[in-house]
Design a protein around this motif. Structure first.
Motif, mmCIF file in Angstrom:
data_model
loop_
_atom_site.group_PDB
_atom_site.id
_atom_site.type_symbol
_atom_site.label_atom_id
_atom_site.label_comp_id
_atom_site.label_asym_id
_atom_site.label_seq_id
_atom_site.Cartn_x
_atom_site.Cartn_y
_atom_site.Cartn_z
ATOM 1 N N ASP A 162 -8.566 4.639 26.851
ATOM 2 C CA ASP A 162 -8.539 6.121 26.771
ATOM 3 C C ASP A 162 -7.686 6.666 25.774
ATOM 4 O OD1 ASP A 162 -10.640 6.089 28.581
ATOM 5 O OD2 ASP A 162 -9.225 6.451 30.215
ATOM 6 N N ASN A 163 -8.119 7.492 24.767
ATOM 7 C CA ASN A 163 -7.039 8.009 23.831
ATOM 8 C C ASN A 163 -6.858 7.151 22.531
ATOM 9 O OD1 ASN A 163 -7.135 10.740 25.274
ATOM 10 N ND2 ASN A 163 -5.867 9.921 26.714
ATOM 11 N N LEU A 164 -7.592 6.161 22.629
ATOM 12 C CA LEU A 164 -7.302 5.188 21.722
ATOM 13 C C LEU A 164 -8.529 5.528 20.465
ATOM 14 C CD1 LEU A 164 -6.348 1.777 22.939
ATOM 15 C CD2 LEU A 164 -4.921 3.487 22.017
ATOM 16 N N TRP A 165 -8.216 5.330 19.198
ATOM 17 C CA TRP A 165 -8.797 5.808 18.147
ATOM 18 C C TRP A 165 -8.978 4.733 17.046
ATOM 19 C CZ3 TRP A 165 -11.979 10.096 18.352
ATOM 20 C CH2 TRP A 165 -11.674 11.037 19.390
ATOM 21 N N ARG A 166 -10.025 4.550 16.359
ATOM 22 C CA ARG A 166 -10.155 3.867 15.053
ATOM 23 C C ARG A 166 -10.081 4.389 13.927
ATOM 24 N NH1 ARG A 166 -16.028 1.808 16.073
ATOM 25 N NH2 ARG A 166 -15.723 0.955 14.051
ATOM 26 N N VAL A 167 -8.772 4.416 13.344
ATOM 27 C CA VAL A 167 -8.532 5.171 12.221
ATOM 28 C C VAL A 167 -9.200 4.739 10.817
ATOM 29 C CG1 VAL A 167 -6.692 5.922 10.706
ATOM 30 C CG2 VAL A 167 -6.558 5.993 13.237
ATOM 31 N N ALA B 203 4.881 1.213 6.787
ATOM 32 C CA ALA B 203 3.537 2.034 7.418
ATOM 33 C C ALA B 203 2.468 1.430 6.787
ATOM 34 C CB ALA B 203 4.022 3.283 7.045
ATOM 35 N N THR B 204 1.179 1.572 7.572
ATOM 36 C CA THR B 204 0.060 0.827 7.145
ATOM 37 C C THR B 204 -0.834 1.995 6.632
ATOM 38 O OG1 THR B 204 -0.626 1.125 9.433
ATOM 39 C CG2 THR B 204 0.091 -0.890 8.756
ATOM 40 N N ASP B 205 -0.406 3.357 7.046
ATOM 41 C CA ASP B 205 -1.214 4.376 6.317
ATOM 42 C C ASP B 205 -0.575 5.808 6.470
ATOM 43 O OD1 ASP B 205 -1.208 5.149 9.132
ATOM 44 O OD2 ASP B 205 -3.370 5.421 9.340
ATOM 45 N N GLU B 206 -1.368 6.560 6.155
ATOM 46 C CA GLU B 206 -0.469 8.036 6.008
ATOM 47 C C GLU B 206 -0.281 8.839 7.231
ATOM 48 O OE1 GLU B 206 -0.155 6.692 2.816
ATOM 49 O OE2 GLU B 206 -2.385 6.694 3.239
ATOM 50 N N VAL B 207 -0.900 8.483 8.149
ATOM 51 C CA VAL B 207 -1.005 9.004 9.509
ATOM 52 C C VAL B 207 0.326 8.603 10.038
ATOM 53 C CG1 VAL B 207 -1.778 9.378 11.848
ATOM 54 C CG2 VAL B 207 -3.251 9.523 9.977
ATOM 55 N N ALA C 119 6.819 14.511 0.543
ATOM 56 C CA ALA C 119 8.238 14.525 1.138
ATOM 57 C C ALA C 119 8.227 13.548 2.182
ATOM 58 C CB ALA C 119 8.413 15.942 1.846
ATOM 59 N N ALA C 120 7.145 13.333 3.194
ATOM 60 C CA ALA C 120 7.113 12.440 4.032
ATOM 61 C C ALA C 120 7.124 10.988 3.503
ATOM 62 C CB ALA C 120 5.818 12.712 5.155
ATOM 63 N N HIS C 121 6.537 10.772 2.592
ATOM 64 C CA HIS C 121 6.475 9.454 1.826
ATOM 65 C C HIS C 121 7.831 8.912 1.159
ATOM 66 C CE1 HIS C 121 2.864 6.738 1.501
ATOM 67 N NE2 HIS C 121 2.214 7.884 1.853
ATOM 68 N N ARG C 122 8.521 10.155 0.727
ATOM 69 C CA ARG C 122 9.830 9.940 0.193
ATOM 70 C C ARG C 122 10.731 9.608 1.187
ATOM 71 N NH1 ARG C 122 9.928 15.022 -4.328
ATOM 72 N NH2 ARG C 122 8.776 13.816 -6.031
ATOM 73 N N ALA C 123 10.769 10.031 2.225
ATOM 74 C CA ALA C 123 11.674 9.805 3.210
ATOM 75 C C ALA C 123 11.423 8.801 4.189
ATOM 76 C CB ALA C 123 11.934 10.989 3.892
ATOM 77 N N ARG D 99 0.863 -1.157 0.158
ATOM 78 C CA ARG D 99 -0.147 -0.033 0.054
ATOM 79 C C ARG D 99 0.919 1.318 -0.094
ATOM 80 N NH1 ARG D 99 -2.081 3.985 3.042
ATOM 81 N NH2 ARG D 99 -4.381 4.225 2.624
ATOM 82 N N GLN D 100 2.054 1.203 0.786
ATOM 83 C CA GLN D 100 2.858 2.625 0.923
ATOM 84 C C GLN D 100 3.350 2.651 -0.485
ATOM 85 O OE1 GLN D 100 5.679 2.302 4.208
ATOM 86 N NE2 GLN D 100 6.691 3.859 3.340
ATOM 87 N N GLU D 101 3.920 1.972 -1.063
ATOM 88 C CA GLU D 101 4.451 1.912 -2.480
ATOM 89 C C GLU D 101 3.485 2.507 -3.374
ATOM 90 O OE1 GLU D 101 6.465 -1.519 -3.860
ATOM 91 O OE2 GLU D 101 7.651 -1.604 -2.187
#
Length: 382
Positions: free
Chosen positions: A153-158, A180-184, A171-175, A80-82
């Motif tokens: 507490d403070n857990l989220w389903r993205v 990683a499983t998602d963009e966050v 820039a973040a993706h290139r580096a 997915r990342q690629e």
């Protein structure tokens, strides 16, 4: 502000069953991917949509998005990342201000989720992600036994789509390191500031076979019905075509095609359910391609148009009006043929016949008339 959406649809997606990647399986008569594309295309803030695919699925993709006016799909990678990076790089020549990255398997995102993402951007925000608070208790487990608790507490389903300023995410993706499983995850690793916006249960990810039933249940349908009528006069010949069946007779029926009044009337009825004009609009008698043509292709075309709108044909009914030939001996063959053309069970096809008690042109045996009714269900978004 230019906002472009990238839909990631390059995965194998076979865990959901069905023999094809899940993004190409049908929900409410349309591929999951088509639902996802239409949702994003239909949002007024989104200025463009691109899809990242596995090139081996190109034929499935072309069929899924036919008529939506998308640009050439982007070839994805092994992960997915690629695939997301490939989608981002494809936008570099004409970059948007904001990019949304979305999963094809989340096909029913409400507009309110996207509205909140767009509204989240201010001077302090690099990105935004819809999420739902974790409300169930969480436990750790090993070897089939619970062994501890996790503070929820403070857990989220993205969820997705996840929105970012385009230059920052590229820039973040290139580096980014792999995995990683998602963009966050990629954004946080790059030190970006990501806001939490309200998610929605309707934006769930179709993953398991039962999820398709859940997605189907979420679809709201409206019922539509329409009628059709057709007439053809007798002329020289040894047979007539009625409802797709050749019936021996001492006359033929005159028409540009095979003059099958039953199928013509039913074709108009189906076209009427989606307000798609009439048979003459699609197969004009001035076009020599249709001279002598079999009318089953007209009916099949109308059914295809209904299904392309996500429609489900519930029931069809044809009444043939003539003194001769007698319809009764051929009624079941007619029902069977119509069912074959439309892909319906024969219990959803009715063929009837009546006379005009020797009144009018049919009573004088000058020709045949037919009237038809069709009822369909269309998704509300269609």
């Amino acid at each position: 502000m230019l906002i472009h959406a990238i839909i990631v649809a390059a995965g194998a997606g076979l865990r959901a069953g069905g023999g094809v990647p899940k993004q190409y399986r049908a929900v409410a008569g349309q591929p999951l991917l088509r639902h996802a594309v239409k949702r994003l295309l239909g949002h007024p803030a989104i200025t463009g949509v691109s899809v990242v695919i596995n090139p081996e699925c190109r034929a499935l993709y072309d069929e899924a998005v036919a008529g939506l006016g998308l640009s050439e799909p982007i070839v994805g990678g092994a992960t997915r990342q690629e695939s997301v990076l490939a989608g981002l790089e494809a936008l570099a020549a004409d970059p948007p201000n904001i990019v949304l990255v979305h999963d094809a398997a989340r096909a029913f995102v409400p507009d309110a989720v996207i509205d909140a993402l767009v509204a989240a951007f201010d001077d302090d925000v690099d990105g935004a992600c819809p999420a739902l608070p974790q409300i169930d208790s969480l436990r750790r487990g090993e070897a089939g036994r619970f062994c501890g608790s996790v503070d929820r507490d403070n857990l989220w389903r993205v969820q997705t789509p996840q929105a970012f300023r385009y230059p920052a995410l590229l820039a973040a993706h290139r580096a980014a390191a792999p995995g990683a499983t998602d963009e966050v995850a990629i954004a946080l690793a790059a030190g970006l500031n990501v806001a939490i916006t309200p998610g929605d249960e309707r934006a769930f990810k179709v993953t398991e076979p039962d999820d398709f039933a859940k997605a189907e249940a979420m679809t709201t349908y409206s019922s539509r019905a329409a009628s059709g009528f057709d007439v053809h006069k007798f002329g020289p010949g040894t047979h007539v075509w009625l409802c797709g069946v050749q019936v021996l007779h001492d006359h033929g029926l005159i028409g540009h095609s095979d003059a099958d009044a039953g199928l013509h009337a039913l074709t108009d009825a189906l076209l009427g359910t989606i307000a798609a004009g009439d048979i003459g609009d699609h197969f004009p008698p001035s076009d020599e391609r249709w001279r002598g043509a079999a009318s089953d292709q007209f009916l099949a075309h109308a059914a295809t148009l209904v299904r392309e709108r996500g429609g489900l044909i519930d029931h069809v009914d044809v009444t043939l009006i003539c003194e001769r030939p007698k319809v009764g001996p051929h009624r079941e063959a007619m029902r069977t043929r119509i069912a074959e053309i439309l892909g319906l069970g024969i219990d959803r096809v009715s063929v009837k016949a009546t006379t005009t008690e020797k009144l009018g042109f049919t009573g004088r045996q000058e020709g045949v008339a037919a009237q038809a009714m069709a009822s369909v269900r269309l998704p509300e978004s269609a």
